[in-house]
Design an enzyme around this catalytic site. Structure first.
Site, mmCIF file in Angstrom:
data_model
loop_
_atom_site.group_PDB
_atom_site.id
_atom_site.type_symbol
_atom_site.label_atom_id
_atom_site.label_comp_id
_atom_site.label_asym_id
_atom_site.label_seq_id
_atom_site.Cartn_x
_atom_site.Cartn_y
_atom_site.Cartn_z
ATOM 1 N N THR A 13 0.889 -1.162 0.063
ATOM 2 C CA THR A 13 0.045 -0.015 -0.054
ATOM 3 C C THR A 13 0.882 1.007 -0.084
ATOM 4 O OG1 THR A 13 -1.874 0.930 1.136
ATOM 5 C CG2 THR A 13 -0.347 0.085 2.467
ATOM 6 N N ASN A 14 0.237 2.461 0.366
ATOM 7 C CA ASN A 14 1.071 3.693 0.214
ATOM 8 C C ASN A 14 0.635 4.475 1.289
ATOM 9 O OD1 ASN A 14 -1.038 5.216 -0.771
ATOM 10 N ND2 ASN A 14 -0.794 3.835 -2.666
ATOM 11 N N ARG A 15 1.188 5.883 1.435
ATOM 12 C CA ARG A 15 1.004 6.528 2.586
ATOM 13 C C ARG A 15 -0.270 7.679 2.533
ATOM 14 N NH1 ARG A 15 6.449 9.251 3.874
ATOM 15 N NH2 ARG A 15 4.936 10.591 5.080
ATOM 16 N N SER A 16 -0.979 7.559 1.453
ATOM 17 C CA SER A 16 -2.291 8.285 1.285
ATOM 18 C C SER A 16 -3.331 8.066 2.482
ATOM 19 C CB SER A 16 -2.822 7.906 0.047
ATOM 20 O OG SER A 16 -4.251 8.438 -0.049
ATOM 21 N N ALA A 69 -4.757 7.377 -4.713
ATOM 22 C CA ALA A 69 -3.215 7.239 -4.889
ATOM 23 C C ALA A 69 -3.286 5.740 -5.105
ATOM 24 C CB ALA A 69 -2.421 7.305 -3.599
#
Ligand code: CTP
Length: 224
Positions: A28-31, A95
């Site tokens: 995943t990512n930091r959005s 994102a």
């Protein structure tokens, strides 16, 4: 203010995606999803019908907004594809992971060696599919998170993905953008660009909604 733009159907994508590796792990990512949720809420406050398609976040669903929760980029693509045709405006603030594991293991991957190599394959470009695959003819707005050459990279994205507007932000600047309550953006149109000074995502969302609705009106009147 919505005198001329009543009954606009708006789709907003928001949040990160989760790309499964095995039953207990994902990429995943930091959005945080904040910008997309603030936009969805601001469109709803302005009296419009909003569908929010969101990856997992810790945010409350805004009032008066229809909501479809999704996990992966593929799920998001499917949900968007199902609803985009009836929309007037679409804002892609999610994102989305650019790559996803080529294979999802059925069982939890065990520690067998000192290194582990994951093969990743490209996800569908959801925004990039809006015109070409889904035949969307409404007002199309994307985001661009960049660390350099902000306007140039945003303009390339605008053209490549057939957008009417790219909302670009410089993610190398501390205190704004990803995972922050504040943001500062550059609006990149096909023939112009316009900076929006740093503000809370809440206030910025209100200004962005005004700009997007104006753009939608001028496009609907044949000016875009
Ligand atoms: N986006 C999307 N689906 C993807 C990737 C991105 O819908 N698989 C959308 C995002 O929601 C955003 C815009 O495309 O509105 C820009 O995303 P970005 O990842 O910055 O663009 P890319 O085309 O992937 O370019 P690059 O990663 O090379 O910067």
């Amino acid at each position: 203010m919505s005198r001329h733009t009543a009954d606009v159907n708006v789709l907003v994508t928001a949040g990160p995606t989760r790309e499964p590796i095995d039953p207990v792990r994902f990429l995943t990512n930091r959005s945080s999803g904040k910008m997309g949720y603030e936009l969805a809420a601001a469109f709803a406050r302005a009296g419009h019908r909003v569908l929010l398609v969101s990856g997992p976040t810790s945010l409350d669903i805004p009032d008066h907004v229809d909501f479809i929760p999704v996990e992966s980029a593929a799920d998001m693509q499917q949900a968007v594809g199902q609803h985009l045709q009836r929309m007037d405006v679409a804002v892609f603030a999610a994102a989305v992971a650019d790559y996803t594991p080529a294979n999802v293991a059925d069982q939890k991957i065990k520690k067998t060696g000192d290194t582990l190599t994951l093969e990743l394959v490209k996800t569908p470009d959801i925004l990039g599919s809006a015109r070409s695959q889904f035949g969307f003819a409404g007002t199309l707005v994307g985001f661009a998170a960049e660390t350099e050459h902000l306007e140039q990279h945003a303009r390339t994205k605008l053209e490549r993905k057939g957008c009417d507007l790219i909302i670009a932000n410089d993610v190398s600047k501390p205190g704004i953008g990803f995972d922050s309550d504040r943001n500062e953006v550059l609006l990149v149109y096909p023939d112009a660009s316009e900076p929006m000074p740093e503000a809370s995502k809440h206030d910025l969302a209100h200004q962005l909604v005004q700009a997007i609705l104006e753009l939608h009106l001028s496009k609907a009147a044949g000016g875009g």
